[in-house]
Scaffold this active site. Structure first.
Site: not given
Ligand code: 7PJ
Length: 274
Positions: A219, A253
């Site tokens: 990020k 994640r």
């Molecule tokens: C997240 C997500 C996060 C959860 C994305 C990216 C943007 N779902 N979906 N937490 N980020 N739960 O991966 O840069 O931080 S999309």
């Protein structure tokens, strides 16, 4: 133990959720088939690397992104679920749309990961009728405008109150605690200082009594700290995942599953001695 569809996931060590983006490659003229097969191939690679859960997403939620139509999102996500169900790994679907949630669950998804915390009308009801796990993420604003000028008096307190309210609402609808996960939503309507404050106090969210998910992989907060472009943020991403795990995160994640698993093995070795 997290109840995740028919899976029961032990949280004795942090789990790695591998990110599977199902977004069309504009340089390919293979159309839908190429998009599906590229996503499935990537997912199989992440399984090989040791992913514990796969998070399948058909809509970009990056800052400034425009929403995809329901039909488009279904076209992207459903064939990937169909190809991966039966691989003995829980499948999470990253979506805000109740219709996509319903179809994804019918196709075999085990978890819904909603950056909008099931605020769309009907979303909570779709989940109440299922056995799927739910990740409630905090976001301020919408992807389209969320980075305009986020403001908080007390970012940790406000995000924590928000997540506690979502947990209570879900439980009032009969969704058991064992199915719930919370996430402070790094980068979603937060500036660098907000993100750092959330990371510093991440253990506050672990105290909400359900597993905590953290997503910082690649990020822009990591780009702001290091000056590195998105393709070179592996080490910052793994470092952030390790810090989150030490502060109580149970699901990380990430894009880089193998490297994150290796780093978490070291965390696990330390934690076993205390
Ligand atoms: C997240 C997500 C996060 C959860 C994305 C990216 C943007 N779902 N979906 N937490 N980020 N739960 O991966 O840069 O931080 S999309």
């Amino acid at each position: 133990m997290l109840h995740c569809g028919s899976f029961r996931l032990s949280l004795s060590r942090p789990l790695v959720m591998g990110i599977v983006n199902v977004t069309p490659d504009s340089f390919s003229d293979g159309g839908q088939h190429a998009t599906t097969s590229a996503a499935v191939e990537h997912a199989l690679h992440l399984i090989d690397e040791g992913a514990d859960i796969l998070d399948i997403g058909g809509e970009s939620t990056r800052p400034g992104a425009m929403p995809a139509s329901t039909e488009e999102e279904l076209r992207r996500v459903i064939p990937v679920i169909e190809a991966l169900r039966g691989k003995d790994i829980p499948l999470s679907v990253d979506t805000c749309k109740p219709e996509v949630m319903r179809e994804a669950l019918a196709a075999g998804a085990d978890m819904i990961n909603d950056v909008n915390a099931l605020h769309a009308p009907g979303a909570l009801e779709v989940l109440a009728e299922s056995q799927a796990a739910i990740c409630f993420m905090h976001m301020r604003g919408e992807p389209r405008n969320m980075q305009a000028a986020p403001e908080y008096q007390d970012v940790v307190g406000e995000v924590s109150t928000f997540l506690a309210e979502r947990l209570a609402t879900a439980q009032a609808l009969g969704i058991t605690r064992e199915r719930l996960v919370v996430d402070p939503g790094f980068g979603f309507g937060k500036n660098l200082e907000h993100n750092l404050e959330l990371l510093r106090h991440l253990e506050c969210f672990a105290k909400l009594g359900v597993p905590l998910l953290a997503g910082m992989s690649r990020k822009s907060m990591l780009g702001s700290i290091t000056g590195l472009p998105v393709g070179e943020r592996l080490i910052p991403s793994v470092t952030a995942a390790v810090l989150a795990a030490l502060k109580g995160a149970k699901i990380l994640r990430v894009h880089d599953v193998r490297e994150t698993r290796q780093a978490l093995q070291v965390v696990a070795a330390i934690e076993e001695t205390n």
